[in-house]
Enzyme design. Structure first.
Site, mmCIF file in Angstrom:
data_model
loop_
_atom_site.group_PDB
_atom_site.id
_atom_site.type_symbol
_atom_site.label_atom_id
_atom_site.label_comp_id
_atom_site.label_asym_id
_atom_site.label_seq_id
_atom_site.Cartn_x
_atom_site.Cartn_y
_atom_site.Cartn_z
ATOM 1 N N GLY A 280 0.787 -1.237 0.000
ATOM 2 C CA GLY A 280 0.000 0.000 0.000
ATOM 3 C C GLY A 280 0.814 1.280 0.000
ATOM 4 O O GLY A 280 0.296 2.328 0.378
ATOM 5 N N SER A 281 2.096 1.205 -0.453
ATOM 6 C CA SER A 281 2.886 2.450 -0.408
ATOM 7 C C SER A 281 2.372 3.474 -1.427
ATOM 8 O O SER A 281 2.424 4.687 -1.171
ATOM 9 C CB SER A 281 4.370 2.156 -0.621
ATOM 10 O OG SER A 281 4.611 1.723 -1.926
ATOM 11 N N ASN A 282 1.843 3.010 -2.556
ATOM 12 C CA ASN A 282 1.261 3.962 -3.523
ATOM 13 C C ASN A 282 -0.019 4.576 -2.963
ATOM 14 O O ASN A 282 -0.259 5.772 -3.109
ATOM 15 C CB ASN A 282 1.011 3.281 -4.865
ATOM 16 C CG ASN A 282 2.283 3.156 -5.664
ATOM 17 O OD1 ASN A 282 2.764 4.119 -6.239
ATOM 18 N ND2 ASN A 282 2.869 1.966 -5.668
ATOM 19 N N LYS B 53 -17.354 -16.644 -10.194
ATOM 20 C CA LYS B 53 -16.705 -15.405 -10.633
ATOM 21 C C LYS B 53 -17.760 -14.325 -10.851
ATOM 22 O O LYS B 53 -17.571 -13.159 -10.506
ATOM 23 C CB LYS B 53 -15.954 -15.709 -11.942
ATOM 24 C CG LYS B 53 -14.755 -14.842 -12.119
ATOM 25 C CD LYS B 53 -13.942 -15.293 -13.313
ATOM 26 C CE LYS B 53 -13.381 -14.097 -14.010
ATOM 27 N NZ LYS B 53 -13.231 -14.225 -15.429
ATOM 28 N N MET C 106 -3.905 -6.980 -7.239
ATOM 29 C CA MET C 106 -3.358 -8.167 -7.909
ATOM 30 C C MET C 106 -4.396 -8.991 -8.686
ATOM 31 O O MET C 106 -4.203 -10.179 -8.881
ATOM 32 C CB MET C 106 -2.665 -9.064 -6.874
ATOM 33 C CG MET C 106 -1.509 -8.394 -6.150
ATOM 34 S SD MET C 106 -0.233 -7.827 -7.272
ATOM 35 C CE MET C 106 0.523 -9.406 -7.638
ATOM 36 N N ARG C 107 -5.475 -8.380 -9.109
ATOM 37 C CA ARG C 107 -6.484 -9.142 -9.865
ATOM 38 C C ARG C 107 -6.756 -8.456 -11.195
ATOM 39 O O ARG C 107 -6.548 -7.248 -11.342
ATOM 40 C CB ARG C 107 -7.811 -9.200 -9.099
ATOM 41 C CG ARG C 107 -7.695 -9.585 -7.659
ATOM 42 C CD ARG C 107 -9.007 -10.078 -7.141
ATOM 43 N NE ARG C 107 -9.279 -11.418 -7.652
ATOM 44 C CZ ARG C 107 -8.711 -12.511 -7.155
ATOM 45 N NH1 ARG C 107 -7.863 -12.440 -6.157
ATOM 46 N NH2 ARG C 107 -8.992 -13.688 -7.657
ATOM 47 N N HIS D 263 2.390 0.539 -13.156
ATOM 48 C CA HIS D 263 3.114 -0.708 -13.402
ATOM 49 C C HIS D 263 4.616 -0.418 -13.350
ATOM 50 O O HIS D 263 5.089 0.549 -13.968
ATOM 51 C CB HIS D 263 2.712 -1.274 -14.767
ATOM 52 C CG HIS D 263 3.328 -2.604 -15.036
ATOM 53 N ND1 HIS D 263 2.821 -3.773 -14.501
ATOM 54 C CD2 HIS D 263 4.431 -2.946 -15.751
ATOM 55 C CE1 HIS D 263 3.590 -4.783 -14.889
ATOM 56 N NE2 HIS D 263 4.567 -4.310 -15.639
HETATM 57 C C1 GRF Z 1 3.923 -1.283 -7.301
HETATM 58 O O1 GRF Z 1 5.225 -1.611 -7.716
HETATM 59 C C2 GRF Z 1 3.031 -1.048 -8.487
HETATM 60 O O2 GRF Z 1 3.693 -0.507 -9.582
HETATM 61 C C3 GRF Z 1 2.511 -2.436 -8.802
HETATM 62 O O3 GRF Z 1 2.352 -3.048 -7.549
HETATM 63 C C4 GRF Z 1 3.243 -2.443 -6.605
HETATM 64 C C5 GRF Z 1 2.422 -1.968 -5.430
HETATM 65 O O4 GRF Z 1 3.194 -1.503 -4.375
HETATM 66 N N1 GRF Z 1 1.309 -2.398 -9.590
HETATM 67 P P1 GRF Z 1 2.495 -0.854 -3.129
HETATM 68 O O5 GRF Z 1 1.508 -1.895 -2.566
HETATM 69 O O6 GRF Z 1 1.770 0.380 -3.574
HETATM 70 O O7 GRF Z 1 3.575 -0.557 -2.145
#
Ligand code: GRF
Length: 316
Positions: A11-13, A63, A88-89, A107
């Site tokens: 969740g860092s983003n 689904k 992740m889906r 990405h």
């Molecule tokens: C990031 O590297 C993003 O580019 C990819 O998944 C990762 C998520 O990282 N889609 P975080 O959970 O936001 O730390």
């Protein structure tokens, strides 16, 4: 604008987006977090008082049932944008139908290189000197929607430092891209035929439901165009082709000047300082984006440069 985050991991983003919305860098409300599993992103939401919904696929019989619930949950937040932050889906196409060009992803590679999982490791293993980060719209193909922005990252001497550098870039690039979409994107251009208008040379049209949904929800100026019709050509008319950069009608008439001046007139009616998104019918000598560019797409790119994103109906 309301943004909803979908995440599955650290969740860092998400944290970077939340911080930017709290300190005023981004004028958005983070209205919720949807996760498909227990993960650290939930802790971040809790400490920031962001509502959380956890939707685990294994709790549903099929689904379809899962997709229905996901759509219901997402809809309950009434978001303007859906931001994937390590989700992740695969996003179901039924959700994209409801939010075309409103779902974005980040990405960790320079797409189209290294799609899919473990993109940083893929780049490392491939021994490239430079990799990077891409922000893109989500469509039905994995990591393949229209690119909104990209930044290069040189590959350092260890995989760990590459990961660290990529994430640092992500947290800045994502904020910039979200800001552009939610605050600076003020104009949408659409090919009339994609809205179902009877403007094509043969009297048929190429209506696209996703394009219509996008335009109906767009908060800004919408310009519906058909450069061929605007150039004074009627329906039906003779089909045209681009031959050596010229627009030639199937009767052999050179219509380049007529189409070109119409394209310029339309594009010059747009404020070049604001961001514009053009949704065009592809493979058309006037609108089309694929090479050789249709004259309208070419004029847009030439005149508006970085301030225009051109997307075709196949890409959304
Ligand atoms: C990031 O590297 C993003 O580019 C990819 O998944 C990762 C998520 O990282 N889609 P975080 O959970 O936001 O730390």
């Amino acid at each position: 604008m309301k943004v909803l985050i979908l995440a599955s991991g650290r969740g860092s983003n998400f944290e970077a987006i939340l911080k930017a919305s709290k300190n005023g860098t981004l004028s958005v409300d983070v209205v919720g977090l949807v996760c498909d599993r227990e993960c650290n992103a939930i802790n971040i939401a809790n400490s920031g008082s962001v509502p959380v919904s956890v939707l685990k696929p294994k709790d549903y019989n099929s689904k379809d049932e899962y997709t229905k619930k996901l759509i219901e949950i997402v809809g309950s937040y009434n978001p303007d944008y859906i931001i994937l932050a390590g989700y992740m889906r695969i996003v179901p196409s039924e959700l994209i139908d409801l939010y075309p060009l409103k779902i974005i992803n980040i990405h960790p590679s320079l797409l189209p290189e290294f799609k899919g999982k473990d993109a940083i490791k893929q780049a490392w293993d491939a021994g490239v000197k430079t990799t990077g980060v891409t922000v893109h719209f989500v469509n039905d193909k994995m990591d393949a929607g229209l690119i909104i922005s990209q930044e290069k990252v040189p590959v350092p001497s260890t995989l760990e430092s590459l990961e660290e550098n990529i994430h640092k870039v992500e947290h800045v690039l994502y904020i910039k891209a979200i800001k552009m979409l939610t605050q600076e994107l003020k104009c949408a251009i659409v090919s009339k035929c994609l809205m179902g208008e009877n403007v094509r040379y043969d009297g048929g049209n190429k209506y696209s439901k996703r394009v219509e949904t996008f335009i109906n929800n767009f908060k800004g100026v919408v310009l519906k165009v058909c450069p061929e019709l605007d150039a004074g050509l009627g329906v039906p008319r003779n089909p045209m082709d681009i031959i050596n950069g010229k627009v030639i009608s199937r009767t052999g008439q050179d219509l380049s000047q007529q189409i070109e001046s119409t394209c310029k007139r339309i594009v010059r009616s747009i404020d070049p300082k604001i961001k514009t998104l053009a949704v065009l019918k592809d493979r058309s000598p006037s609108c089309g984006k694929s090479l050789p560019y249709g004259m309208f797409a070419e004029t847009l790119i030439k005149e508006l440069g970085e301030n225009v994103l051109v997307v075709t109906e196949e890409e959304i």
